[in-house]
Scaffold this motif. Structure first.
Motif, PDB file in Angstrom:
ATOM      1  N   GLU A 124       8.589  17.226   5.942  1.00  9.86           N
ATOM      2  CA  GLU A 124       9.858  16.518   5.922  1.00  9.86           C
ATOM      3  C   GLU A 124       9.577  15.083   6.334  1.00  9.86           C
ATOM      4  N   ALA A 125       9.844  14.158   5.436  1.00 13.24           N
ATOM      5  CA  ALA A 125       9.503  12.762   5.680  1.00 13.24           C
ATOM      6  C   ALA A 125      10.686  11.880   5.307  1.00 13.24           C
ATOM      7  N   ASN A 126      11.326  11.301   6.301  1.00 10.85           N
ATOM      8  CA  ASN A 126      12.509  10.474   6.066  1.00 10.85           C
ATOM      9  C   ASN A 126      12.211   8.984   6.158  1.00 10.85           C
ATOM     10  N   THR A 127      11.281   8.599   7.027  1.00 11.98           N
ATOM     11  CA  THR A 127      10.954   7.186   7.185  1.00 11.98           C
ATOM     12  C   THR A 127       9.731   6.826   6.346  1.00 11.98           C
ATOM     13  N   ALA A 128       9.487   5.535   6.207  1.00  9.18           N
ATOM     14  CA  ALA A 128       8.320   5.069   5.457  1.00  9.18           C
ATOM     15  C   ALA A 128       7.030   5.546   6.114  1.00  9.18           C
ATOM     16  N   THR A 133       2.384   9.028   5.853  1.00  8.47           N
ATOM     17  CA  THR A 133       1.571   9.985   6.604  1.00  8.47           C
ATOM     18  C   THR A 133       1.413  11.292   5.837  1.00  8.47           C
ATOM     19  N   ALA A 134       2.512  11.814   5.317  1.00  9.17           N
ATOM     20  CA  ALA A 134       2.464  13.071   4.566  1.00  9.17           C
ATOM     21  C   ALA A 134       1.558  12.951   3.353  1.00  9.17           C
ATOM     22  N   ALA A 135       1.663  11.817   2.647  1.00 11.53           N
ATOM     23  CA  ALA A 135       0.865  11.626   1.431  1.00 11.53           C
ATOM     24  C   ALA A 135      -0.624  11.535   1.735  1.00 11.53           C
ATOM     25  N   LEU A 136      -0.974  10.914   2.853  1.00 11.01           N
ATOM     26  CA  LEU A 136      -2.380  10.647   3.140  1.00 11.01           C
ATOM     27  C   LEU A 136      -3.063  11.753   3.942  1.00 11.01           C
ATOM     28  N   THR A 137      -2.297  12.606   4.600  1.00 12.85           N
ATOM     29  CA  THR A 137      -2.929  13.568   5.518  1.00 12.85           C
ATOM     30  C   THR A 137      -2.704  15.034   5.181  1.00 12.85           C
ATOM     31  N   ILE A 138      -1.805  15.337   4.261  1.00 14.77           N
ATOM     32  CA  ILE A 138      -1.519  16.736   3.940  1.00 14.77           C
ATOM     33  C   ILE A 138      -2.021  17.056   2.542  1.00 14.77           C
ATOM     34  N   SER A 139      -2.706  18.169   2.420  1.00 11.23           N
ATOM     35  CA  SER A 139      -3.235  18.592   1.126  1.00 11.23           C
ATOM     36  C   SER A 139      -2.100  18.730   0.116  1.00 11.23           C
ATOM     37  N   GLU A 140      -2.366  18.313  -1.124  1.00 14.98           N
ATOM     38  CA  GLU A 140      -1.341  18.340  -2.157  1.00 14.98           C
ATOM     39  C   GLU A 140      -0.947  19.749  -2.539  1.00 14.98           C
ATOM     40  N   SER A 141      -1.843  20.709  -2.342  1.00 12.29           N
ATOM     41  CA  SER A 141      -1.522  22.077  -2.748  1.00 12.29           C
ATOM     42  C   SER A 141      -2.310  23.078  -1.921  1.00 12.29           C
ATOM     43  N   PRO A 142      -1.688  24.195  -1.527  1.00 12.56           N
ATOM     44  CA  PRO A 142      -2.428  25.240  -0.813  1.00 12.56           C
ATOM     45  C   PRO A 142      -3.074  26.244  -1.764  1.00 12.56           C
ATOM     46  N   TYR A 143      -3.025  25.975  -3.067  1.00 13.41           N
ATOM     47  CA  TYR A 143      -3.470  26.981  -4.032  1.00 13.41           C
ATOM     48  C   TYR A 143      -4.980  26.942  -4.235  1.00 13.41           C
ATOM     49  N   PHE A 144      -5.733  26.915  -3.154  1.00 16.14           N
ATOM     50  CA  PHE A 144      -7.165  27.033  -3.290  1.00 16.14           C
ATOM     51  C   PHE A 144      -7.626  28.231  -2.476  1.00 16.14           C
ATOM     52  N   SER A 276       5.568   6.106  -6.990  1.00 14.57           N
ATOM     53  CA  SER A 276       6.924   5.578  -7.144  1.00 14.57           C
ATOM     54  C   SER A 276       7.406   4.844  -5.897  1.00 14.57           C
ATOM     55  N   ALA A 277       6.611   4.871  -4.828  1.00 18.48           N
ATOM     56  CA  ALA A 277       7.016   4.203  -3.589  1.00 18.48           C
ATOM     57  C   ALA A 277       6.758   2.705  -3.683  1.00 18.48           C
ATOM     58  N   GLY A 278       7.290   1.973  -2.744  1.00 14.62           N
ATOM     59  CA  GLY A 278       7.111   0.531  -2.725  1.00 14.62           C
ATOM     60  C   GLY A 278       6.309   0.070  -1.521  1.00 14.62           C
ATOM     61  N   ILE A 279       6.262  -1.239  -1.353  1.00 17.00           N
ATOM     62  CA  ILE A 279       5.452  -1.823  -0.286  1.00 17.00           C
ATOM     63  C   ILE A 279       5.924  -1.359   1.089  1.00 17.00           C
ATOM     64  N   ARG A 280       7.186  -0.984   1.236  1.00 11.38           N
ATOM     65  CA  ARG A 280       7.720  -0.511   2.502  1.00 11.38           C
ATOM     66  C   ARG A 280       6.945   0.717   2.980  1.00 11.38           C
ATOM     67  N   ARG A 283       2.561  -0.166   3.004  1.00  8.30           N
ATOM     68  CA  ARG A 283       2.040  -1.034   4.063  1.00  8.30           C
ATOM     69  C   ARG A 283       1.546  -0.246   5.274  1.00  8.30           C
ATOM     70  N   TRP A 284       2.021   1.005   5.405  1.00  4.84           N
ATOM     71  CA  TRP A 284       1.583   1.824   6.522  1.00  4.84           C
ATOM     72  C   TRP A 284       0.199   2.426   6.305  1.00  4.84           C
ATOM     73  N   ALA A 285      -0.292   2.413   5.078  1.00  2.85           N
ATOM     74  CA  ALA A 285      -1.538   3.113   4.759  1.00  2.85           C
ATOM     75  C   ALA A 285      -2.733   2.643   5.593  1.00  2.85           C
ATOM     76  N   PRO A 286      -3.002   1.336   5.735  1.00  2.00           N
ATOM     77  CA  PRO A 286      -4.156   0.926   6.553  1.00  2.00           C
ATOM     78  C   PRO A 286      -4.031   1.367   8.004  1.00  2.00           C
ATOM     79  N   VAL A 287      -2.835   1.261   8.562  1.00  2.00           N
ATOM     80  CA  VAL A 287      -2.629   1.657   9.955  1.00  2.00           C
ATOM     81  C   VAL A 287      -2.846   3.156  10.124  1.00  2.00           C
ATOM     82  N   ILE A 288      -2.272   3.950   9.214  1.00  2.00           N
ATOM     83  CA  ILE A 288      -2.380   5.408   9.312  1.00  2.00           C
ATOM     84  C   ILE A 288      -3.828   5.861   9.198  1.00  2.00           C
TER      85      ILE A 288
END
Length: 316
Positions: A124-128, A133-144, A276-280, A283-288
């Motif tokens: 569940e991700a409501n903020t940027a 964080t979800a995109a960079l740290t959680i596996s896209e699929s558990p089907y392995f 589909s996301a924007g710079i908002r 921009r968190w990617a380097p920090v995360i």
């Protein structure tokens, strides 16, 4: 479809705020547990009072255990040990359960050979910050095939739990991963229940994010879990550190170039996972990445040192 009776197990400590969403999702299940056991590791907030209130209103039997000073592994083991039924389902109070979660995660046990059922967890991700964080740290699929279910969404037989030796009470972090590896080591049969979904809110701050990954990596170091993966992370970070130090002492003009390259790589990775996301969000990617990888590196090194000095060796 007839379901076998199941015991729902939840370990809590200072979860008053989260229980306000979690417990209603338990009461709203389309299939009720035959019993629910909640073990409290010694909450100092209003958790215990909230649980007592829920027990009086729940549409199924609820048993409450107070285990002052117990970590999550001990809390789960104590609850599982008192469970009346041969199948237990494990989740976490930090989640919200889909209405069909308990029905879906217990359905495979109609086949007697099934010992462990892996459920899914959706961020569940409501903020940027949470979205990145979800995109960079959680596996896209558990089907392995080697997916290791989190303690947020898993079910197993008590026989399998005993076979694996229970949750490792000597581990304060990463106990569910160690337990999963022990189940696989002892030949337990796993299946995936893709419709058994819980919703897991992502960390809301950088400090919480650091704590999450530092604790998990420390536990993995203590348990000697995934050493090759951590060696890769550590080697990459060591190369980056040497590059920065080399720039500071020999080529200061290289530092801006190194920083720009790191930022570009981080943003490109985030854009690939969140096109589909924007710079908002991007921009968190380097920090995360900096926070997560540094936390993992430091946590695993500390955990490894602790394992060498006093922790129980894996498999013992």
């Amino acid at each position: 479809m007839k379901h076998i009776p199941v015991t729902l197990i939840v370990a809590v400590k200072n979860e008053e705020k989260r229980l306000k969403e979690f417990l209603p999702s338990v009461a709203a299940q389309s299939f009720y547990p035959a019993e629910m056991i909640v073990s409290d590791g010694g909450s100092s907030d209003g958790t215990w009072a909230y649980l007592i209130n829920f027990k009086g209103q729940a549409p199924f039997p609820v048993k409450l255990l107070q285990l002052f000073g117990a970590n999550i592994a001990k809390s789960r083991n104590e609850a599982i040990g008192t469970a009346k039924y041969p199948v237990v389902a494990i989740t976490d109070a930090s989640c919200v359960l889909d209405k069909a979660w308990l029905r879906e995660i217990t359905a495979p046990f109609e086949l007697p050979e099934i010992e462990v059922v892996s459920g899914r967890y959706i961020p569940e991700a409501n903020t940027a910050l949470q979205q990145c964080t979800a995109a960079l740290t959680i596996s896209e699929s558990p089907y392995f095939t080697k997916f290791l279910p989190s303690g947020r969404s898993v079910a197993f037989t008590k026989a399998a739990w005993r076979k694996a030796g229970g949750y490792p009470q000597w581990l304060n972090y990463g106990e569910d991963t160690y337990f999963d590896l022990a189940l696989r080591k002892h030949g337990c049969t796993f299946v995936l229940a893709p419709e058994a979904v819980v919703y897991w809110e992502q960390r809301k701050s950088i400090g919480d994010l650091w704590s999450q990954f530092w604790c998990c990596a420390r536990g993995d170091g203590q348990a000697d879990a995934f050493p090759n993966s951590y060696r890769y992370i550590i080697s990459i970070w060591a190369c980056m550190l040497l590059s920065v130090l080399g720039g500071i002492f020999f080529r200061p003009w290289l530092l801006p170039f190194i920083a720009v390259v790191f930022i570009l790589i981080s943003v490109c990775l985030a854009k690939r996972k969140l096109p589909s996301a924007g710079i908002r969000v991007w921009r968190w990617a380097p920090v995360i990445l900096l926070v997560v990888k540094t936390a993992q590196t430091m946590g695993f090194i500390l955990g490894t040192a602790e394992r060498v000095t006093y922790c129980k060796a894996p498999g013992e």
